[in-house]
Design an enzyme around this catalytic site. Structure first.
Site, PDB file in Angstrom:
ATOM      1  N   ASP A  51       1.803 -12.882  -1.674  1.00 46.95           N
ATOM      2  CA  ASP A  51       3.509 -12.722  -1.353  1.00 46.95           C
ATOM      3  C   ASP A  51       2.998 -11.640  -0.177  1.00 46.95           C
ATOM      4  O   ASP A  51       2.200 -11.485  -0.176  1.00 46.95           O
ATOM      5  CB  ASP A  51       3.564 -12.016  -3.020  1.00 46.95           C
ATOM      6  CG  ASP A  51       4.292 -12.729  -3.626  1.00 46.95           C
ATOM      7  OD1 ASP A  51       4.395 -14.132  -3.603  1.00 46.95           O
ATOM      8  OD2 ASP A  51       4.782 -12.240  -4.812  1.00 46.95           O
ATOM      9  N   HIS A 102      10.483 -14.496  -0.111  1.00 45.14           N
ATOM     10  CA  HIS A 102      10.327 -13.324  -0.721  1.00 45.14           C
ATOM     11  C   HIS A 102      11.334 -12.176  -1.542  1.00 45.14           C
ATOM     12  O   HIS A 102      11.871 -11.836  -2.186  1.00 45.14           O
ATOM     13  CB  HIS A 102       8.538 -12.768  -1.007  1.00 45.14           C
ATOM     14  CG  HIS A 102       8.415 -11.578  -1.640  1.00 45.14           C
ATOM     15  ND1 HIS A 102       8.716 -11.740  -3.391  1.00 45.14           N
ATOM     16  CD2 HIS A 102       7.128 -10.612  -1.534  1.00 45.14           C
ATOM     17  CE1 HIS A 102       7.818 -11.558  -3.798  1.00 45.14           C
ATOM     18  NE2 HIS A 102       7.205 -10.233  -2.929  1.00 45.14           N
ATOM     19  N   HIS A 106      11.240  -5.508   1.372  1.00 43.53           N
ATOM     20  CA  HIS A 106      10.993  -6.177  -0.285  1.00 43.53           C
ATOM     21  C   HIS A 106      11.466  -4.391  -1.130  1.00 43.53           C
ATOM     22  O   HIS A 106      11.135  -4.883  -2.222  1.00 43.53           O
ATOM     23  CB  HIS A 106       9.236  -5.601   0.136  1.00 43.53           C
ATOM     24  CG  HIS A 106       8.949  -5.522  -1.156  1.00 43.53           C
ATOM     25  ND1 HIS A 106       8.188  -4.545  -2.556  1.00 43.53           N
ATOM     26  CD2 HIS A 106       7.973  -6.741  -1.495  1.00 43.53           C
ATOM     27  CE1 HIS A 106       8.219  -5.351  -3.429  1.00 43.53           C
ATOM     28  NE2 HIS A 106       7.226  -6.955  -2.600  1.00 43.53           N
ATOM     29  N   HIS A 194      -1.823 -11.743  -2.907  1.00 38.38           N
ATOM     30  CA  HIS A 194      -0.842 -10.623  -1.329  1.00 38.38           C
ATOM     31  C   HIS A 194      -1.582 -10.895   0.000  1.00 38.38           C
ATOM     32  O   HIS A 194      -2.908 -10.500  -0.328  1.00 38.38           O
ATOM     33  CB  HIS A 194      -0.724  -9.559  -1.738  1.00 38.38           C
ATOM     34  CG  HIS A 194       0.036  -9.344  -3.149  1.00 38.38           C
ATOM     35  ND1 HIS A 194      -0.465  -9.140  -4.043  1.00 38.38           N
ATOM     36  CD2 HIS A 194       0.811  -9.069  -3.738  1.00 38.38           C
ATOM     37  CE1 HIS A 194       0.287  -8.833  -4.996  1.00 38.38           C
ATOM     38  NE2 HIS A 194       1.791  -9.039  -5.092  1.00 38.38           N
TER      39      HIS A 194
END
Ligand SMILES: [Zn+2]
Length: 252
Positions: A51, A102, A106, A194
């Site tokens: 991610d 994603h 964010h 990540h």
């Protein structure tokens, strides 16, 4: 219809209190509203996911290491970073890895007005798909935070929400032994890692990640999985081979 807001913390606390067997029963019952949690009957496969990328330093080294290991992964990209690092994003796709979404950035979708959250998903899927010339089947909301309405919108956009099981614990300040324990995977698991770190340019101000060579740590995990007889691949490959296990997961 009751406002779902107050329901979520109670739902999450309830889930946490359940034993594994009761949780499996509840997951099966709620699977029509479920997010993908893992796979069953997929042989000795796991899916590795990353991610918050692409990242100009980490991602290229990770791609080289994965190629050497003969492993593939699904990258849940942030459109805000794909725009900043388009060549790195293209290298992910060129490496034969799976491109997934994603988010536009964010920000926690459950803090946005619903219309804005929906627009951000629609817009980001279309631009990601166009920029990288690939279909986008999977969506993972930042922090795993989604409402029923967000989850429904993801489906309407032709994607499915994919959450995760074990993680590389590469964003948490924990001792190495604990980090090693958390990353243990069983066949069918979807492992969370990540390659990027979301920052102010991605709309958030989260605490800094631990001082950890994320590439070395991820590749060490890949070796451990492969030495244990697991095939490390994409979410798509895992679900093509087996059957998705879903459960309702709505958290704010
Ligand atoms: Zn994230």
């Amino acid at each position: 219809m009751p406002r779902p807001v107050a329901v979520y913390p109670a739902f999450r606390r309830g889930l946490e209190r359940l034993g594994p067997r009761a949780r499996r029963v509840l997951d099966a019952a709620t699977s029509p509203f479920g997010s993908i949690l893992r796979a069953e009957r997929a042989g000795r496969r796991i899916a590795l996911t990353f991610d918050d990328g692409p990242d100009p330093d980490v991602t290229p080294r990770l791609l080289a290491g994965l190629a050497d290991a003969g492993a593939q992964a699904t990258f849940f990209l942030l459109l805000s970073r794909v725009r900043r690092f388009p060549r790195v994003a293209a290298a992910v796709a060129d490496g034969g890895h799976e491109i997934a979404l994603h988010g536009l950035d964010h920000r926690r979708l459950t803090t946005l007005p619903l219309a804005e959250a929906r627009r951000s998903i629609t817009f980001a899927r279309a631009e990601l798909s166009e920029r990288l010339g690939t279909e986008v089947r999977w969506f993972r909301p930042p922090y795993g935070a989604q409402t029923v309405q967000v989850w429904q919108h993801v489906r309407r956009e032709g994607m499915e929400t994919v959450l995760w099981g074990p993680g590389l614990a590469d964003t948490e300040q924990v001792a190495v032994a604990e980090r090693r324990r958390r990353r243990r995977a069983r066949p069918g698991d979807i492992v969370l890692g990540h390659d990027g770190v979301a920052d102010r340019d991605d709309g958030v101000d989260d605490p800094p990640p631990p001082a950890l060579d994320r590439v070395a740590w991820a590749l060490d995990a890949v070796r451990e999985y492969q030495d244990g007889g697991l095939t490390v691949g994409t979410v798509g490959a895992l679900l093509d081979a087996g059957t998705a296990v879903k459960g309702a997961r709505f958290t704010r």
